[in-house]
Motif scaffolding. Structure first.
Motif, PDB file in Angstrom:
ATOM      1  N   GLU A  73      -5.782  10.814 -12.530  1.00  0.00           N
ATOM      2  CA  GLU A  73      -5.347  10.801 -11.138  1.00  0.00           C
ATOM      3  C   GLU A  73      -5.401   9.376 -10.611  1.00  0.00           C
ATOM      4  O   GLU A  73      -6.326   8.621 -10.914  1.00  0.00           O
ATOM      5  N   LEU A  74      -4.408   9.027  -9.789  1.00  0.00           N
ATOM      6  CA  LEU A  74      -4.373   7.659  -9.257  1.00  0.00           C
ATOM      7  C   LEU A  74      -5.628   7.322  -8.473  1.00  0.00           C
ATOM      8  O   LEU A  74      -6.083   6.177  -8.479  1.00  0.00           O
ATOM      9  N   ALA A  75      -6.194   8.325  -7.798  1.00  0.00           N
ATOM     10  CA  ALA A  75      -7.366   8.078  -6.958  1.00  0.00           C
ATOM     11  C   ALA A  75      -8.569   7.624  -7.773  1.00  0.00           C
ATOM     12  O   ALA A  75      -9.507   7.041  -7.218  1.00  0.00           O
ATOM     13  N   THR A  76      -8.573   7.878  -9.089  1.00  0.00           N
ATOM     14  CA  THR A  76      -9.715   7.497  -9.925  1.00  0.00           C
ATOM     15  C   THR A  76      -9.565   6.107 -10.516  1.00  0.00           C
ATOM     16  O   THR A  76     -10.475   5.630 -11.189  1.00  0.00           O
ATOM     17  N   PRO A 111      -1.949  13.177  -2.792  1.00  0.00           N
ATOM     18  CA  PRO A 111      -3.296  13.438  -3.327  1.00  0.00           C
ATOM     19  C   PRO A 111      -3.239  14.251  -4.613  1.00  0.00           C
ATOM     20  O   PRO A 111      -2.430  15.166  -4.764  1.00  0.00           O
ATOM     21  N   GLY A 112      -4.113  13.901  -5.556  1.00  0.00           N
ATOM     22  CA  GLY A 112      -4.217  14.632  -6.803  1.00  0.00           C
ATOM     23  C   GLY A 112      -3.148  14.318  -7.826  1.00  0.00           C
ATOM     24  O   GLY A 112      -3.116  14.942  -8.890  1.00  0.00           O
ATOM     25  N   MET A 113      -2.272  13.366  -7.553  1.00  0.00           N
ATOM     26  CA  MET A 113      -1.152  13.093  -8.470  1.00  0.00           C
ATOM     27  C   MET A 113      -1.613  12.253  -9.659  1.00  0.00           C
ATOM     28  O   MET A 113      -2.329  11.271  -9.501  1.00  0.00           O
ATOM     29  N   SER A 150       0.849  -1.200   0.000  1.00  0.00           N
ATOM     30  CA  SER A 150       0.000   0.000   0.000  1.00  0.00           C
ATOM     31  C   SER A 150       0.878   1.242   0.000  1.00  0.00           C
ATOM     32  O   SER A 150       1.052   1.893   1.042  1.00  0.00           O
ATOM     33  N   PRO A 151       1.455   1.608  -1.156  1.00  0.00           N
ATOM     34  CA  PRO A 151       2.314   2.792  -1.200  1.00  0.00           C
ATOM     35  C   PRO A 151       1.527   4.071  -0.880  1.00  0.00           C
ATOM     36  O   PRO A 151       0.320   4.159  -1.151  1.00  0.00           O
ATOM     37  N   VAL A 152       2.211   5.041  -0.327  1.00  0.00           N
ATOM     38  CA  VAL A 152       1.604   6.340  -0.057  1.00  0.00           C
ATOM     39  C   VAL A 152       1.599   7.139  -1.352  1.00  0.00           C
ATOM     40  O   VAL A 152       2.641   7.324  -1.986  1.00  0.00           O
TER      41      VAL A 152
END
Length: 266
Positions: A139-142, A93-95, A88-90
């Motif tokens: 974005e990675l979060a998506t 946000p938004g990257m 679980s890498p850190v």
């Protein structure tokens, strides 16, 4: 004739976290170009071992990378030798995907400098290899869990290190992408002399790709050898407390979980 220097050499590695012993006297050598997979039940110390080899836990005197004590390598030097894919890498946000994978080129960029055309070329090549070219601006979060896992691997491959540490690299992937990722890693190992030290839960997949396996239990090495020597019904039943059948496969032993026989009704 002088024997070749191992890519990884661990001698009497002992790690305690919050006063609790996690690893107690681990000895391990991984040859350059070899794929070694560490298996074991939950809490055996698999991830701790990888973190120590990668320099993320203090063990400077117990670990050597390509003959050099871990403690003698500066951070940028170590990053050119070893790349890690954590569970679980850190992620900032938004990257975006492209920017995250470019972080793998940091060991080659001068302080306060910018990435070069060559750095960008390496990143785009890796994104293409991992079927991520269309995700560069996302974005990675998506992304889905499997897509993010491939991006994490892409950053490690872009780093250009000769030693790759994989901590459960296929845990979030469907079976098709599991095979694609592992085949890519194995292809790079064979064509570029990459050395792989991995941890895996899926024993059948682990046995198909590893040259050698190490079974950890309670912080110690319980067995080491070829997949056929380690993936035995007796060893797995004892250390995993599992009911399994092990059958020969075309690329390694296949481990099949089986239900225990229920006691007869009285």
């Amino acid at each position: 004739m002088t024997p070749p220097v191992p890519a990884v050499e661990v001698r009497d590695l002992r790690i305690s976290l919050d006063g609790v012993p996690i690893l107690t006297g681990i000895d391990l050598a991984v040859a350059a170009g070899e794929w070694v997979t560490v298996i074991g039940p939950n809490g055996a110390g698999k991830s701790t071992l990888l973190r120590a080899v990668g320099g993320l836990l203090p063990a400077p005197d117990a670990v050597r990378l390509f003959g050099t004590p871990l403690g003698a390598l500066r951070r940028r030097e170590r990053a050119r030798v070893v790349a890690t894919v954590a569970q679980s890498p850190v992620v900032p946000p938004g990257m975006a995907v492209l920017d995250y994978v470019l972080l793998g080129r940091n060991p080659y960029i001068a302080p306060l400098g910018r990435e070069s055309v060559a750095d960008l070329a390496v990143v785009h090549e890796v994104l293409g290899r991992l079927d991520l070219a269309g995700f560069s601006t996302r974005e990675l979060a998506t992304l889905s869990g499997g897509e993010r896992q491939r991006v994490f691997l892409a950053r490690a491959l872009a780093q250009g290190a000769t030693l790759l540490l994989l901590d459960e690299p296929t845990s979030a992937l469907d079976i098709g992408h599991q095979q694609e990722v592992l085949e890519l890693v194995d292809q790079l190992r064979r064509t570029h002399g990459l050395t792989v030290l991995a941890t895996m839960h899926d024993l059948s997949i682990a046995g198909e790709y590893a040259d050698r396996m190490v079974l950890l239990a309670a912080g110690r090495i319980a067995a080491s050898g070829t997949p056929e020597q380690v993936l035995t019904e007796d060893l797995l039943a004892h250390h995993y407390r599992a009911h399994v059948r092990v059958i020969p496969g075309p690329h390694g032993p296949l481990v099949l979980p089986t239900r225990p026989t229920p006691p007869p009704l009285s």
